[in-house]
Design an enzyme around this catalytic site. Structure first.
Site, short mmCIF file in Angstrom:
data_model
loop_
_atom_site.label_atom_id
_atom_site.label_comp_id
_atom_site.label_asym_id
_atom_site.label_seq_id
_atom_site.Cartn_x
_atom_site.Cartn_y
_atom_site.Cartn_z
N HIS A 1 -3.94 13.89 1.41
CA HIS A 1 -4.11 12.94 2.51
C HIS A 1 -2.88 12.97 3.42
CE1 HIS A 1 -5.13 9.30 4.72
NE2 HIS A 1 -3.98 8.76 4.36
N GLN B 1 -3.16 2.48 15.13
CA GLN B 1 -2.16 3.09 14.26
C GLN B 1 -1.35 4.17 14.97
OE1 GLN B 1 -3.90 4.71 10.68
NE2 GLN B 1 -1.94 5.28 9.77
N ASP C 1 0.84 -1.20 0.00
CA ASP C 1 0.00 0.00 0.00
C ASP C 1 0.87 1.25 0.00
OD1 ASP C 1 -2.41 1.34 -0.04
OD2 ASP C 1 -2.62 1.39 2.13
N ARG D 1 -7.53 3.44 13.68
CA ARG D 1 -6.73 4.65 13.92
C ARG D 1 -6.11 4.70 15.31
NH1 ARG D 1 -5.75 5.70 8.84
NH2 ARG D 1 -7.59 6.33 7.66
N LYS E 1 -3.58 -2.21 10.10
CA LYS E 1 -3.94 -2.36 8.68
C LYS E 1 -4.06 -3.81 8.24
CE LYS E 1 -3.20 2.09 7.54
NZ LYS E 1 -4.11 2.92 6.74
N GLU F 1 -10.56 3.49 4.19
CA GLU F 1 -9.74 4.35 3.33
C GLU F 1 -10.15 4.08 1.88
OE1 GLU F 1 -5.56 3.73 4.22
OE2 GLU F 1 -5.64 5.22 5.84
N GLU G 1 -9.50 3.83 -1.76
CA GLU G 1 -8.27 3.64 -2.53
C GLU G 1 -8.53 3.00 -3.88
OE1 GLU G 1 -4.74 2.36 -0.62
OE2 GLU G 1 -5.41 2.91 1.41
N GLU H 1 -9.88 12.07 8.26
CA GLU H 1 -9.79 13.41 7.66
C GLU H 1 -11.16 14.08 7.57
OE1 GLU H 1 -7.16 13.67 3.91
OE2 GLU H 1 -7.59 11.55 4.19
MN MN Z 1 -4.12 2.77 3.01
#
Ligand code: MN
Length: 441
Positions: free
Chosen positions: A146, A252, A139, A249, A265, A211, A213, A383
């Site tokens: 971002h 993380q 990733d 989060r 993740k 997320e 993506e 975000e």
């Molecule tokens: Mn990601």
């Protein structure tokens, strides 16, 4: 002009000619499906509201005149890896053959009801699977917006680290937890710190996020010790999928220094079932991302005069369990565009293999969260709610800072422009389900 993307092409599969279908004849994305759970998996191509069964086409000799023996054998297999490994000339040959079979002017299947019924399956009755065995998954973190937003939350004085505009930052992810759209997402447990300075605790994560993506599927790979030059990237890249990189989060924040994301993740990453070939995206390719005067020049191995972005619109919708029970429409929480990324898919591939790191057919790497300048184009809740400070309100009146059990996150994407046929990517969705007890073996 590539004949397979000609906007005037029409298919004898009526639903493929609907203005709003994701899968007109100009798209022809590949996936793997089963009709019934006990069946062997088959490679299929989406066309309108149907799936064209490649195994059946090969069995009936319908590709024998147009495709190589190796291509036919690969298309009759249970996963896309062999087909991906055959390379760009074969992908083109097969795409042209499928386009020819499906176009209005070709009688072979159109006028043979028995063969037609055997080769086409309604899309709403099949079960989709991950289309290939993914050996490795990486990733990236390629959106400047971002990276700047997240960086400013975690490191207010120093949002963008000095390397960021010189190389596409990424981490090696976990292929074992890639799942196809529709698979439930179990809320992970993890070690977190409830408040700055407090002792760490262990339990179900509280700050579960999505997320938005875009993922890239590698076709022909490279050997250990060799590398893929940026100008050769198109011959190695087969296509594009939508992806949700589910993220914890709170985990993380505590774990990410000094080696980057790990357990935050590795519990689930959802891929859409259909791989849209790069060839189908050609009408929507645009110049590579612009650089401002303050941006550093790319080093040569990341520089390519013909580098390109893709004008690909992406949306994220959320529905609570209650909203789905009451038939309430999901709430649109963000709309972004892949063309907002700072680094391109070709730069990411060239950088990833610049050490001689080998890629294999079916490997996947992803863009990182797609965020734009505006608030409503921010591609994750971290975000979008600015770390929970500005909750969003769903259509059932409840607020979200992060995801709750029962929430469904639905990502969709499409390409559209004057003079081209609109194509879509299908759905990439998952429902969050409660944490499970540990397994006792
Ligand atoms: Mn990601």
């Amino acid at each position: 002009m590539n004949i397979t993307t000609d906007p005037n092409l029409r298919s004898w599969v009526d639903s493929a000619n609907d203005a709003h279908t994701d899968f007109p004849i100009q798209n022809l994305p590949f996936g793997v499906f089963t009709r019934r759970s006990a069946d062997a998996r088959r490679i299929g191509v989406a066309i309108g509201d149907q799936v064209l069964d490649c195994h059946e086409l090969v069995s009936r000799g319908l590709l024998a005149d147009t495709c190589s023996t190796a291509a036919c054998a690969a298309l009759a297999s249970e996963r896309l890896n062999d087909f991906l490994g055959l390379g760009a000339d074969t992908w083109h040959e097969v795409r042209a053959a499928l386009c020819a079979i499906l176009r209005d002017e070709t009688p072979a299947l159109k006028d043979d009801p028995e063969a037609r019924d055997a080769c086409l399956v309604p899309r709403d009755v099949v079960t989709m699977h991950l289309p290939m065995d993914v050996g490795d998954y990486t990733d990236f973190y390629a959106s400047l917006h971002h990276a700047t937003n997240v960086g400013s939350m975690f490191r207010p004085d120093n949002p963008l680290l000095p390397n960021w505009k010189h190389l596409p930052v990424g981490y090696h992810g976990r292929a074992s937890s890639l799942v196809v759209s529709g698979a439930p997402i179990t809320r992970p447990t993890g070690q977190t710190v409830p408040a700055d300075g407090a002792d760490p605790v262990f339990g179900p994560v509280r700050l579960l996020d999505y997320e938005l993506e875009v993922a890239f599927v590698v076709g022909a790979g490279n050997e250990l010790g060799s590398r893929i030059a940026i100008e050769d990237s198109r011959r190695h890249l087969f296509g594009v999928m939508l992806m949700n990189d589910w993220s914890a989060r709170d985990v993380q924040k505590w774990e990410y220094q000094p080696l980057g994301p790990f357990n935050s993740k590795n519990f689930a990453t959802t891929l859409s079932p259909w791989i849209v070939p790069l060839e189908a995206l050609e009408p929507f390719m645009i110049d590579g991302p612009p650089r401002s005067d303050e941006d550093p020049a790319n080093l040569d191995y990341l520089n390519w005069a013909d580098d390109f972005g893709v004008d690909l619109t992406l949306t994220v919708e959320i529905s609570s369990a209650r909203m789905r029970e009451t038939g309430t429409k999901p709430t649109l929480v963000s709309t972004g565009n892949y063309s907002d990324m700072y680094w391109t898919m070709s730069q990411m591939l060239a950088h990833h293999t610049s050490t001689g790191c080998p890629m294999s057919p079916g490997d996947v790497y992803a863009s990182g969260t797609v965020s734009g300048v505006s608030e409503d184009s921010r591609g994750c809740l971290l975000e979008r709610t600015w770390r929970g400070q500005h909750p969003i309100t769903l259509a059932d009146g409840t607020e979200r800072k992060f995801l709750q059990d029962g929430d469904e996150v639905l990502i969709t994407g499409f390409c559209e422009r004057e003079g081209a046929r609109r194509i879509g990517f299908g759905a990439c969705s998952g429902v969050v389900v409660p944490t499970r007890e540990p397994v006792t073996a």
